[in-house]
Design a protein around this motif. Structure first.
Motif, PDB file in Angstrom:
ATOM      1  N   VAL A 105      33.376  21.452  -7.472  1.00 52.27           N
ATOM      2  CA  VAL A 105      33.923  21.421  -8.827  1.00 52.27           C
ATOM      3  C   VAL A 105      33.094  22.367  -9.691  1.00 52.27           C
ATOM      4  O   VAL A 105      31.866  22.296  -9.691  1.00 52.27           O
ATOM      5  N   ILE A 106      33.792  23.253 -10.404  1.00 51.20           N
ATOM      6  CA  ILE A 106      33.118  24.154 -11.344  1.00 51.20           C
ATOM      7  C   ILE A 106      33.665  23.837 -12.735  1.00 51.20           C
ATOM      8  O   ILE A 106      34.834  24.067 -13.009  1.00 51.20           O
ATOM      9  N   GLU A 107      32.811  23.266 -13.579  1.00 50.42           N
ATOM     10  CA  GLU A 107      33.177  22.992 -14.968  1.00 50.42           C
ATOM     11  C   GLU A 107      32.579  24.097 -15.827  1.00 50.42           C
ATOM     12  O   GLU A 107      31.492  24.590 -15.548  1.00 50.42           O
ATOM     13  N   GLY A 108      33.292  24.467 -16.882  1.00 48.55           N
ATOM     14  CA  GLY A 108      32.797  25.543 -17.733  1.00 48.55           C
ATOM     15  C   GLY A 108      32.655  26.830 -16.952  1.00 48.55           C
ATOM     16  O   GLY A 108      31.613  27.487 -16.991  1.00 48.55           O
ATOM     17  N   VAL A 109      33.720  27.202 -16.248  1.00 40.88           N
ATOM     18  CA  VAL A 109      33.722  28.394 -15.396  1.00 40.88           C
ATOM     19  C   VAL A 109      33.183  29.589 -16.186  1.00 40.88           C
ATOM     20  O   VAL A 109      33.651  29.883 -17.278  1.00 40.88           O
ATOM     21  N   SER A 110      32.183  30.265 -15.630  1.00 40.34           N
ATOM     22  CA  SER A 110      31.610  31.445 -16.297  1.00 40.34           C
ATOM     23  C   SER A 110      32.395  32.690 -15.892  1.00 40.34           C
ATOM     24  O   SER A 110      33.142  32.680 -14.904  1.00 40.34           O
ATOM     25  N   ASP A 111      32.204  33.767 -16.620  1.00 41.89           N
ATOM     26  CA  ASP A 111      32.901  35.014 -16.277  1.00 41.89           C
ATOM     27  C   ASP A 111      32.358  35.641 -14.999  1.00 41.89           C
ATOM     28  O   ASP A 111      32.936  36.584 -14.474  1.00 41.89           O
ATOM     29  N   GLU A 112      31.277  35.108 -14.454  1.00 41.09           N
ATOM     30  CA  GLU A 112      30.718  35.594 -13.184  1.00 41.09           C
ATOM     31  C   GLU A 112      31.273  34.835 -11.979  1.00 41.09           C
ATOM     32  O   GLU A 112      30.903  35.119 -10.849  1.00 41.09           O
ATOM     33  N   ALA A 113      32.159  33.871 -12.220  1.00 39.35           N
ATOM     34  CA  ALA A 113      32.639  32.994 -11.153  1.00 39.35           C
ATOM     35  C   ALA A 113      33.776  33.577 -10.325  1.00 39.35           C
ATOM     36  O   ALA A 113      34.142  33.011  -9.298  1.00 39.35           O
ATOM     37  N   GLU A 114      34.337  34.710 -10.754  1.00 35.96           N
ATOM     38  CA  GLU A 114      35.437  35.296  -9.996  1.00 35.96           C
ATOM     39  C   GLU A 114      34.919  35.826  -8.664  1.00 35.96           C
ATOM     40  O   GLU A 114      33.868  36.458  -8.605  1.00 35.96           O
ATOM     41  N   GLY A 115      35.653  35.546  -7.602  1.00 34.80           N
ATOM     42  CA  GLY A 115      35.259  36.010  -6.281  1.00 34.80           C
ATOM     43  C   GLY A 115      35.838  35.132  -5.193  1.00 34.80           C
ATOM     44  O   GLY A 115      36.776  34.368  -5.423  1.00 34.80           O
ATOM     45  N   VAL A 116      35.267  35.244  -4.000  1.00 29.42           N
ATOM     46  CA  VAL A 116      35.731  34.473  -2.849  1.00 29.42           C
ATOM     47  C   VAL A 116      34.718  33.382  -2.535  1.00 29.42           C
ATOM     48  O   VAL A 116      33.523  33.651  -2.367  1.00 29.42           O
ATOM     49  N   TYR A 117      35.209  32.159  -2.459  1.00 29.51           N
ATOM     50  CA  TYR A 117      34.410  30.992  -2.090  1.00 29.51           C
ATOM     51  C   TYR A 117      34.832  30.606  -0.678  1.00 29.51           C
ATOM     52  O   TYR A 117      36.007  30.406  -0.411  1.00 29.51           O
ATOM     53  N   THR A 118      33.859  30.532   0.208  1.00 28.17           N
ATOM     54  CA  THR A 118      34.148  30.190   1.591  1.00 28.17           C
ATOM     55  C   THR A 118      33.436  28.893   1.933  1.00 28.17           C
ATOM     56  O   THR A 118      32.238  28.761   1.706  1.00 28.17           O
ATOM     57  N   CYS A 119      34.199  27.962   2.467  1.00 28.59           N
ATOM     58  CA  CYS A 119      33.607  26.724   2.978  1.00 28.59           C
ATOM     59  C   CYS A 119      33.710  26.780   4.492  1.00 28.59           C
ATOM     60  O   CYS A 119      34.787  26.973   5.052  1.00 28.59           O
ATOM     61  N   GLN A 120      32.575  26.636   5.152  1.00 26.69           N
ATOM     62  CA  GLN A 120      32.517  26.593   6.608  1.00 26.69           C
ATOM     63  C   GLN A 120      32.264  25.141   6.988  1.00 26.69           C
ATOM     64  O   GLN A 120      31.262  24.564   6.571  1.00 26.69           O
ATOM     65  N   ALA A 121      33.190  24.555   7.734  1.00 29.47           N
ATOM     66  CA  ALA A 121      33.105  23.136   8.069  1.00 29.47           C
ATOM     67  C   ALA A 121      33.070  22.943   9.581  1.00 29.47           C
ATOM     68  O   ALA A 121      33.844  23.560  10.309  1.00 29.47           O
ATOM     69  N   LEU A 122      32.174  22.071  10.045  1.00 30.39           N
ATOM     70  CA  LEU A 122      32.071  21.737  11.458  1.00 30.39           C
ATOM     71  C   LEU A 122      32.378  20.258  11.628  1.00 30.39           C
ATOM     72  O   LEU A 122      31.734  19.408  10.999  1.00 30.39           O
ATOM     73  N   TYR A 123      33.368  19.977  12.452  1.00 28.66           N
ATOM     74  CA  TYR A 123      33.753  18.602  12.784  1.00 28.66           C
ATOM     75  C   TYR A 123      33.328  18.376  14.226  1.00 28.66           C
ATOM     76  O   TYR A 123      33.958  18.887  15.138  1.00 28.66           O
ATOM     77  N   ASP A 124      32.256  17.590  14.461  1.00 28.42           N
ATOM     78  CA  ASP A 124      31.824  17.402  15.848  1.00 28.42           C
ATOM     79  C   ASP A 124      32.244  16.061  16.409  1.00 28.42           C
ATOM     80  O   ASP A 124      31.939  15.735  17.540  1.00 28.42           O
ATOM     81  N   MET A 125      32.997  15.270  15.625  1.00 24.85           N
ATOM     82  CA  MET A 125      33.459  13.998  16.152  1.00 24.85           C
ATOM     83  C   MET A 125      34.741  14.163  16.952  1.00 24.85           C
ATOM     84  O   MET A 125      35.200  13.255  17.597  1.00 24.85           O
ATOM     85  N   GLU A 126      35.341  15.345  16.891  1.00 22.00           N
ATOM     86  CA  GLU A 126      36.545  15.626  17.658  1.00 22.00           C
ATOM     87  C   GLU A 126      36.141  16.233  18.998  1.00 22.00           C
ATOM     88  O   GLU A 126      35.069  16.786  19.137  1.00 22.00           O
ATOM     89  N   GLU A 127      36.993  16.102  19.974  1.00 25.37           N
ATOM     90  CA  GLU A 127      36.741  16.708  21.277  1.00 25.37           C
ATOM     91  C   GLU A 127      37.713  17.839  21.487  1.00 25.37           C
ATOM     92  O   GLU A 127      38.908  17.593  21.525  1.00 25.37           O
ATOM     93  N   PRO A 128      37.333  19.058  21.651  1.00 20.18           N
ATOM     94  CA  PRO A 128      36.001  19.601  21.434  1.00 20.18           C
ATOM     95  C   PRO A 128      35.729  19.735  19.936  1.00 20.18           C
ATOM     96  O   PRO A 128      36.631  19.597  19.122  1.00 20.18           O
ATOM     97  N   PRO A 129      34.477  20.044  19.577  1.00 18.33           N
ATOM     98  CA  PRO A 129      34.153  20.229  18.155  1.00 18.33           C
ATOM     99  C   PRO A 129      35.073  21.270  17.524  1.00 18.33           C
ATOM    100  O   PRO A 129      35.529  22.193  18.184  1.00 18.33           O
ATOM    101  N   LYS A 130      35.330  21.125  16.236  1.00 18.33           N
ATOM    102  CA  LYS A 130      36.264  21.988  15.516  1.00 18.33           C
ATOM    103  C   LYS A 130      35.554  22.676  14.365  1.00 18.33           C
ATOM    104  O   LYS A 130      34.768  22.055  13.667  1.00 18.33           O
ATOM    105  N   VAL A 131      35.825  23.966  14.169  1.00 22.70           N
ATOM    106  CA  VAL A 131      35.274  24.714  13.044  1.00 22.70           C
ATOM    107  C   VAL A 131      36.446  25.198  12.200  1.00 22.70           C
ATOM    108  O   VAL A 131      37.433  25.711  12.737  1.00 22.70           O
TER     109      VAL A 131
END
Length: 158
Positions: A105-131
């Protein structure tokens, strides 16, 4: 450069932030990695919610890339021992992670906030692990664009 060649680098990048985490014995198949793209529009001083899936992964990290650069700067991460925000986050607005989620969550978005946000998620409870990689392009509209109604609808949930 193919994802198979980048995968070891990704694992090393994530390991910098996850000391003490038990890494699964089975490495995810690069062909099983999912890429989800999203687009969000906002104005300066507004609030945005950036989503990284509907299920909380074993570990995740949010990184930010400014327009015109390929440099990914870490913003926040969680490796099962609580979330941590890093210094860069304060330059983009008032950043937080919603409790028990991966939502940035970004409150009070600044003028420097424009760009690409990447979330890298690893799920290891699944077989096989998932990214999963969630790429969210944040575009800041000026007041003229907003008044013309050129905004896009909010991203759909998973």
């Amino acid at each position: 450069m193919g994802i198979a060649r980048l995968f070891p680098l990704l694992c090393c990048f994530l390991l910098v932030f996850v000391e003490g985490l038990d890494i699964p014995d089975e490495i995810p198949d690069p062909d099983e990695i999912e890429y989800i793209k999203q687009h969000v529009e906002a104005t300066v001083n507004s609030t945005v919610h950036l989503h990284c899936g509907s299920n909380v992964p074993t570990l995740f990290i949010w990184v930010f890339s400014r327009p015109g650069t390929e440099r990914n700067e870490p913003l926040a991460y969680n490796h099962g021992q609580g979330s941590k925000l890093l210094a860069l986050a304060s330059t983009l607005g008032d950043i937080s992670l919603l409790t028990n989620t991966t939502t940035l969550v970004i409150e009070g978005v600044s003028d420097e906030a424009e760009g690409v946000y990447t979330c890298q998620a690893l799920y290891d409870m699944e077989e096989p692990p998932k990214v999963r990689f969630y790429y969210t392009q944040l575009h800041l509209q000026d007041e003229e664009e907003r008044s013309r109604g050129s905004g896009s609808p909010p991203p759909s949930s998973d």
